[in-house]
Enzyme design. Structure first.
Site, PDB file in Angstrom:
ATOM      1  CB  CYS A  16      -0.877   0.001   1.250  1.00 59.51           C
ATOM      2  SG  CYS A  16       0.119   0.026   2.768  1.00 59.51           S
ATOM      3  CG  HIS A  78       3.032  -0.545  12.494  1.00 59.41           C
ATOM      4  ND1 HIS A  78       4.317  -1.061  12.368  1.00 59.41           N
ATOM      5  CD2 HIS A  78       2.254  -1.258  11.662  1.00 59.41           C
ATOM      6  CE1 HIS A  78       4.285  -2.066  11.503  1.00 59.41           C
ATOM      7  NE2 HIS A  78       3.058  -2.199  11.055  1.00 59.41           N
ATOM      8  CB  CYS A 100       0.759   4.868   7.442  1.00 62.19           C
ATOM      9  SG  CYS A 100      -0.556   5.057   6.229  1.00 62.19           S
ATOM     10  CD  GLU A 130      -3.120   1.443  13.141  1.00 63.33           C
ATOM     11  OE1 GLU A 130      -4.182   2.096  13.134  1.00 63.33           O
ATOM     12  OE2 GLU A 130      -2.861   0.542  12.308  1.00 63.33           O
TER      13      GLU A 130
END
EC number: 1.17.7.4
Length: 316
Positions: A16, A78, A100, A130
Site C-alpha cells: 500500500c 505503525h 503512515c 498501531e
C-alpha cells in the site's frame, strides 16, 4: 467450474502507499546518512523486508533507549505515542517519522476527541503497535475494544460524549459487528469523522471476497504479525474458500494443501513485496497450475510524499 488447474490472482494486493513510503524512507535514510540507521520496531510487518534491510545496515530496536545518543532513528509505519517522541528527544536522537499518514489521521482524531473530553473506544488488537501509538495520544480517554466479544466489559463516563475509532488494518465486517454491538449498548455512540480502516485494508479484503467462493485453496502471502494479512485468511474462509493459509515464502507451501485442488487464489498483505507473490506463482506453475488470471476489484493510485527530511531539495 472449468476443469484444469488455475490460479486466481487478487488485485489489489501487496504494497500500500503507506508501506511503500515507509520502506523507501529507510532506504533513502541509508543512502543519505549511511549505516547504521536505527528503526524502532519493524518498519513494516514483513519478515523479508526486515531481513533485507538488516543486510543493508539497518538495526531494529524495540525502544528508543537502545539507540546510541545522537544517532538517526526512524519510527515505523505503525506510528508511535508522544512518550516515544519524548524519549527520543531526551537521547538527542535525530528522528524521521515514517508513520503512515492514514495512521496519523487516527492519532489526530484521538487528540481532538480527548481535547473535547470524550470517551474514545478504540477498536483494535491488544498489543499491536498501531494501537499502542494511538492510545498513547490520550491514555486517559482511550479504552481498547478488542473485537465484538469485548463490548460487554466496556463502561463509559458519559454516554453523550462517546466516539469509536479503529486500528487501520482490521476486518471490515468484524469491526462493523463490534460497532453494532457497541451501539446497542450505547445508542448515542458517534462515528469517526471519516472511516479509520484504510483504503488498502478494505480493497484487499474486497478482492479476496470476490475470489474466495471459486477457490479450493487461498494462499495469503504475509507475516504472522501482520494484522491485515492475518485478516485476509479469515476473510477468505468466511467468503467461501475451502481452505486458506498464511505463508511468508513459497517454500512454506505444504504440497498436501494441493491434493485435489483445481483453483488456487493468491493474495498478499499490504506490507508484502511482489517478488514473494511471484515466488508462489512460480511454485504453483511447477505443480501444473499454468493458467493465471487476475481478479480485479479496484485500481489503486494513491502515493504519499516522503517525510520532509528526505525529499529532494528544490533547485534554486
Amino acid at each position: 467450474m472449468s476443469s484444469g488447474k488455475r490460479v486466481l490472482l487478487a488485485e489489489p494486493r501487496g504494497y500500500c502507499a503507506g508501506v511503500d513510503r515507509a520502506v523507501e524512507t529507510v532506504e533513502k535514510a541509508l543512502e543519505k546518512h549511511g549505516a547504521p540507521v536505527y528503526v524502532r520496531k519493524e518498519i513494516v510487518h514483513n519478515r523479508h523486508v526486515v531481513e533485507t534491510l538488516q543486510d543493508k545496515g539497518v538495526i531494529f530496536v524495540d525502544e528508543t533507549d537502545e539507540v546510541p545518543e545522537g544517532s538517526l532513528l526512524v519510527f515505523s509505519a505503525h506510528g508511535v505515542s508522544p512518550a516515544v517522541h519524548e524519549g527520543a528527544a531526551q537521547r538527542s536522537l535525530r528522528t524521521i517519522d515514517a508513520t503512515c499518514p492514514l495512521v496519523t489521521k487516527v492519532h489526530q482524531e484521538a487528540k481532538r476527541f480527548a481535547r473535547d473530553d470524550f470517551d474514545i473506544l478504540l477498536i483494535g488488537h491488544e498489543g499491536h503497535e498501531e494501537v499502542e501509538g494511538t492510545a498513547g495520544e490520550a491514555p486517559q480517554h482511550v479504552q481498547l475494544v478488542d473485537g465484538p466479544d469485548a463490548v460487554d466489559n466496556v463502561t463509559v463516563r458519559d454516554e453523550d460524549k462517546l466516539v469509536w475509532l479503529s486500528q487501520t488494518t482490521l476486518s471490515v465486517d468484524e469491526t462493523m459487528e463490534t460497532v453494532r454491538r457497541l451501539r446497542e449498548k450505547f445508542p448515542k455512540l458517534q462515528d469517526p469523522p471519516s472511516d479509520d480502516i484504510c483504503y488498502a485494508t478494505q480493497n484487499r479484503q474486497v478482492a479476496v471476497k470476490a475470489m474466495a467462493p471459486e477457490c479450493d485453496l487461498v494462499i495469503v502471502v504475509g507475516s504472522r504479525n501482520s494484522s491485515n494479512s492475518v485478516r485476509l485468511v479469515e476473510v477468505a474462509l468466511q467468503a467461501g474458500a475451502r481452505a486458506a493459509h498464511l505463508i511468508d515464502f513459497a517454500r512454506e507451501i505444504d504440497p498436501a494443501w494441493l491434493d485435489g485442488v483445481e483453483t488456487v487464489g493468491i493474495t498478499s498483505g499490504a506490507s508484502v513485496p511482489e517478488i514473494l507473490v511471484k515466488g508462489v506463482v512460480e511454485y504453483l506453475d511447477g505443480e501444473g497450475f499454468h493458467d493465471v488470471k487476475p481478479v480485479t476489484t479496484a485500481n489503486e493510485t494513491l502515493v504519499f510524499a516522503l517525510p520532509r527530511e528526505l525529499r529532494p531539495r528544490a533547485k534554486a
